[in-house]
Motif scaffolding. Structure first.
Motif, PDB file in Angstrom:
ATOM      1  N   THR A   2      -1.995 -39.243 -25.719  1.00 25.43           N
ATOM      2  CA  THR A   2      -1.877 -39.176 -27.168  1.00 25.43           C
ATOM      3  C   THR A   2      -2.540 -37.883 -27.628  1.00 25.43           C
ATOM      4  OG1 THR A   2      -3.951 -40.368 -27.505  1.00 25.43           O
ATOM      5  CG2 THR A   2      -1.932 -41.689 -27.443  1.00 25.43           C
ATOM      6  N   PHE A   3      -2.176 -37.451 -28.811  1.00 22.49           N
ATOM      7  CA  PHE A   3      -2.711 -36.228 -29.398  1.00 22.49           C
ATOM      8  C   PHE A   3      -3.126 -36.574 -30.816  1.00 22.49           C
ATOM      9  CE2 PHE A   3      -1.797 -32.469 -32.048  1.00 22.49           C
ATOM     10  CZ  PHE A   3      -2.627 -31.536 -31.439  1.00 22.49           C
ATOM     11  N   PHE A   4      -4.376 -36.254 -31.173  1.00 16.13           N
ATOM     12  CA  PHE A   4      -4.888 -36.541 -32.512  1.00 16.13           C
ATOM     13  C   PHE A   4      -5.651 -35.318 -32.987  1.00 16.13           C
ATOM     14  CE2 PHE A   4      -8.060 -38.369 -35.473  1.00 16.13           C
ATOM     15  CZ  PHE A   4      -7.208 -39.024 -36.341  1.00 16.13           C
ATOM     16  N   GLU A   5      -5.187 -34.712 -34.084  1.00 16.47           N
ATOM     17  CA  GLU A   5      -5.841 -33.535 -34.642  1.00 16.47           C
ATOM     18  C   GLU A   5      -6.118 -33.789 -36.113  1.00 16.47           C
ATOM     19  OE1 GLU A   5      -5.357 -28.695 -34.677  1.00 16.47           O
ATOM     20  OE2 GLU A   5      -3.566 -29.916 -34.484  1.00 16.47           O
ATOM     21  N   THR A   6      -7.279 -33.350 -36.564  1.00 15.71           N
ATOM     22  CA  THR A   6      -7.687 -33.601 -37.942  1.00 15.71           C
ATOM     23  C   THR A   6      -7.881 -32.301 -38.703  1.00 15.71           C
ATOM     24  OG1 THR A   6     -10.040 -33.570 -37.362  1.00 15.71           O
ATOM     25  CG2 THR A   6      -8.904 -35.689 -37.246  1.00 15.71           C
ATOM     26  N   LYS A   7      -7.803 -32.408 -40.017  1.00 14.72           N
ATOM     27  CA  LYS A   7      -8.119 -31.280 -40.897  1.00 14.72           C
ATOM     28  C   LYS A   7      -8.682 -31.850 -42.190  1.00 14.72           C
ATOM     29  CE  LYS A   7      -6.558 -27.174 -43.168  1.00 14.72           C
ATOM     30  NZ  LYS A   7      -5.754 -26.882 -44.292  1.00 14.72           N
ATOM     31  N   ILE A   8      -9.851 -31.354 -42.582  1.00 13.53           N
ATOM     32  CA  ILE A   8     -10.468 -31.779 -43.833  1.00 13.53           C
ATOM     33  C   ILE A   8     -10.426 -30.601 -44.788  1.00 13.53           C
ATOM     34  CG2 ILE A   8     -12.568 -32.620 -44.940  1.00 13.53           C
ATOM     35  CD1 ILE A   8     -13.290 -33.982 -42.289  1.00 13.53           C
ATOM     36  N   ASN A   9      -9.748 -30.790 -45.925  1.00 12.61           N
ATOM     37  CA  ASN A   9      -9.640 -29.736 -46.940  1.00 12.61           C
ATOM     38  C   ASN A   9     -10.940 -29.622 -47.734  1.00 12.61           C
ATOM     39  OD1 ASN A   9      -6.998 -29.160 -46.214  1.00 12.61           O
ATOM     40  ND2 ASN A   9      -6.122 -30.528 -47.756  1.00 12.61           N
ATOM     41  N   SER A  10     -11.107 -28.523 -48.442  1.00 10.30           N
ATOM     42  CA  SER A  10     -12.332 -28.290 -49.218  1.00 10.30           C
ATOM     43  C   SER A  10     -12.536 -29.345 -50.308  1.00 10.30           C
ATOM     44  CB  SER A  10     -12.319 -26.894 -49.831  1.00 10.30           C
ATOM     45  OG  SER A  10     -11.199 -26.741 -50.668  1.00 10.30           O
ATOM     46  N   ASP A  11     -11.447 -29.954 -50.795  1.00  9.48           N
ATOM     47  CA  ASP A  11     -11.568 -30.995 -51.820  1.00  9.48           C
ATOM     48  C   ASP A  11     -11.859 -32.377 -51.228  1.00  9.48           C
ATOM     49  OD1 ASP A  11      -9.131 -31.709 -50.707  1.00  9.48           O
ATOM     50  OD2 ASP A  11      -8.019 -31.662 -52.596  1.00  9.48           O
ATOM     51  N   GLY A  12     -12.017 -32.463 -49.895  1.00  6.68           N
ATOM     52  CA  GLY A  12     -12.331 -33.732 -49.243  1.00  6.68           C
ATOM     53  C   GLY A  12     -11.119 -34.483 -48.717  1.00  6.68           C
ATOM     54  N   LYS A  72      -8.498 -35.714 -46.313  1.00  6.88           N
ATOM     55  CA  LYS A  72      -8.493 -35.791 -44.851  1.00  6.88           C
ATOM     56  C   LYS A  72      -7.050 -35.960 -44.365  1.00  6.88           C
ATOM     57  CE  LYS A  72     -11.364 -39.268 -44.262  1.00  6.88           C
ATOM     58  NZ  LYS A  72     -12.367 -40.185 -43.704  1.00  6.88           N
ATOM     59  N   LEU A  73      -6.586 -35.000 -43.587  1.00  9.21           N
ATOM     60  CA  LEU A  73      -5.239 -35.013 -43.026  1.00  9.21           C
ATOM     61  C   LEU A  73      -5.340 -35.176 -41.518  1.00  9.21           C
ATOM     62  CD1 LEU A  73      -3.953 -31.936 -45.027  1.00  9.21           C
ATOM     63  CD2 LEU A  73      -3.484 -34.333 -45.544  1.00  9.21           C
ATOM     64  N   PHE A  74      -4.258 -35.659 -40.900  1.00  5.28           N
ATOM     65  CA  PHE A  74      -4.237 -35.752 -39.450  1.00  5.28           C
ATOM     66  C   PHE A  74      -2.812 -35.652 -38.927  1.00  5.28           C
ATOM     67  CE2 PHE A  74      -3.801 -40.116 -40.902  1.00  5.28           C
ATOM     68  CZ  PHE A  74      -2.812 -40.642 -40.082  1.00  5.28           C
ATOM     69  N   ALA A  75      -2.732 -35.234 -37.665  1.00 10.32           N
ATOM     70  CA  ALA A  75      -1.460 -35.209 -36.929  1.00 10.32           C
ATOM     71  C   ALA A  75      -1.691 -36.036 -35.676  1.00 10.32           C
ATOM     72  CB  ALA A  75      -1.078 -33.786 -36.566  1.00 10.32           C
ATOM     73  N   ARG A 119       8.502 -37.274 -27.608  1.00 13.50           N
ATOM     74  CA  ARG A 119       7.236 -37.550 -28.276  1.00 13.50           C
ATOM     75  C   ARG A 119       7.519 -38.013 -29.695  1.00 13.50           C
ATOM     76  NH1 ARG A 119       2.874 -36.383 -25.479  1.00 13.50           N
ATOM     77  NH2 ARG A 119       1.505 -36.703 -27.246  1.00 13.50           N
ATOM     78  N   MET A 120       6.783 -39.014 -30.132  1.00 14.75           N
ATOM     79  CA  MET A 120       6.833 -39.459 -31.521  1.00 14.75           C
ATOM     80  C   MET A 120       5.635 -38.836 -32.226  1.00 14.75           C
ATOM     81  SD  MET A 120       9.461 -41.477 -32.086  1.00 14.75           S
ATOM     82  CE  MET A 120       9.017 -42.277 -33.618  1.00 14.75           C
ATOM     83  N   HIS A 121       5.857 -38.321 -33.441  1.00 15.07           N
ATOM     84  CA  HIS A 121       4.826 -37.635 -34.209  1.00 15.07           C
ATOM     85  C   HIS A 121       4.670 -38.292 -35.571  1.00 15.07           C
ATOM     86  CE1 HIS A 121       5.168 -34.153 -31.443  1.00 15.07           C
ATOM     87  NE2 HIS A 121       6.442 -34.482 -31.442  1.00 15.07           N
ATOM     88  N   LEU A 122       3.430 -38.345 -36.059  1.00 16.21           N
ATOM     89  CA  LEU A 122       3.168 -38.862 -37.390  1.00 16.21           C
ATOM     90  C   LEU A 122       2.151 -37.946 -38.053  1.00 16.21           C
ATOM     91  CD1 LEU A 122       2.829 -42.441 -38.575  1.00 16.21           C
ATOM     92  CD2 LEU A 122       1.085 -40.811 -39.280  1.00 16.21           C
ATOM     93  N   LEU A 123       2.452 -37.509 -39.267  1.00 12.63           N
ATOM     94  CA  LEU A 123       1.522 -36.753 -40.093  1.00 12.63           C
ATOM     95  C   LEU A 123       1.053 -37.688 -41.187  1.00 12.63           C
ATOM     96  CD1 LEU A 123       3.554 -33.444 -40.475  1.00 12.63           C
ATOM     97  CD2 LEU A 123       1.708 -33.912 -38.869  1.00 12.63           C
ATOM     98  N   GLY A 124      -0.260 -37.701 -41.427  1.00 12.48           N
ATOM     99  CA  GLY A 124      -0.779 -38.623 -42.416  1.00 12.48           C
ATOM    100  C   GLY A 124      -1.947 -38.067 -43.197  1.00 12.48           C
ATOM    101  N   GLU A 125      -2.273 -38.775 -44.281  1.00  9.48           N
ATOM    102  CA  GLU A 125      -3.413 -38.440 -45.127  1.00  9.48           C
ATOM    103  C   GLU A 125      -4.227 -39.707 -45.326  1.00  9.48           C
ATOM    104  OE1 GLU A 125      -4.269 -37.289 -49.782  1.00  9.48           O
ATOM    105  OE2 GLU A 125      -2.410 -36.559 -48.852  1.00  9.48           O
ATOM    106  N   CYS A 126      -5.515 -39.625 -45.089  1.00 15.13           N
ATOM    107  CA  CYS A 126      -6.388 -40.784 -45.286  1.00 15.13           C
ATOM    108  C   CYS A 126      -6.494 -41.120 -46.766  1.00 15.13           C
ATOM    109  CB  CYS A 126      -7.790 -40.498 -44.746  1.00 15.13           C
ATOM    110  SG  CYS A 126      -7.844 -40.193 -42.975  1.00 15.13           S
ATOM    111  N   LYS A 127      -6.641 -42.402 -47.073  1.00 18.12           N
ATOM    112  CA  LYS A 127      -6.802 -42.826 -48.463  1.00 18.12           C
ATOM    113  C   LYS A 127      -8.205 -42.508 -48.979  1.00 18.12           C
ATOM    114  CE  LYS A 127      -3.347 -46.495 -48.409  1.00 18.12           C
ATOM    115  NZ  LYS A 127      -3.097 -47.939 -48.537  1.00 18.12           N
TER     116      LYS A 127
END
Length: 153
Positions: A34-44, A46-49, A131-139
């Motif tokens: 599995t592959f999990f990558e995160t990114k946190i923007n300056s406004d807080g 939280k995104l992930f792939a 590969r199945m991919h999902l892009l998401g944003e934390c609530k």
């Protein structure tokens, strides 16, 4: 001799720049990973792939039938009418299992790493070459501990 030097110098510099750019690209995960990558923007925000290996498409080596070179969709391969023993479409069942596998693996990953404490919003889901991919944003938004535990690449 100066024009001859320029003729060879420019392609050499361009090739080295290209190689340097490729060297900084993270490698794709191995089969079954599995592959999990995160990114946190300056406004807080939280995104992930997330992606998971679901096996090569049937028929082997080539890309799927999305109109790529030489790719043919199921209708053109004579598969549009295939049905499973229960009368359902075999392709739809296979796709549903892949999607189910993706969500189960993502749920397990998020339960383990606690990146999205309040759930997530699905932005995009797609499949590429087995590969199945999902892009998401934390609530929830990031706190200081999130920024420490999940630094941006």
């Amino acid at each position: 001799m100066r024009p001859a030097l320029n003729r060879f110098l420019f392609p050499a510099l361009a090739a080295s720049a290209l190689l340097a750019g490729c060297a900084s690209t993270p490698p794709m995960p191995e089969m079954g990973e599995t592959f999990f990558e995160t990114k946190i923007n300056s406004d807080g925000t939280k995104l992930f792939a997330f992606s998971i290996d679901v096996g090569r498409p049937e028929g082997g080596k080539g890309k799927g039938g999305r109109g790529g070179k030489g790719g043919r969709g199921p209708e053109q391969r004579g598969m549009s009418g295939q049905q499973g023993p229960d009368g359902s479409s075999m392709g739809a069942d296979r796709q549903a299992r892949k999607t189910e596998t993706l969500y189960a693996a993502l749920d397990e990953t998020l339960a383990t790493n606690h990146y999205c404490r309040e759930g997530y919003i699905e932005i995009d889901t797609h499949e590429t070459e087995g590969r199945m991919h999902l892009l998401g944003e934390c609530k929830d938004t990031a706190n200081e501990l999130d920024r420490f535990d999940f630094p941006n690449p």
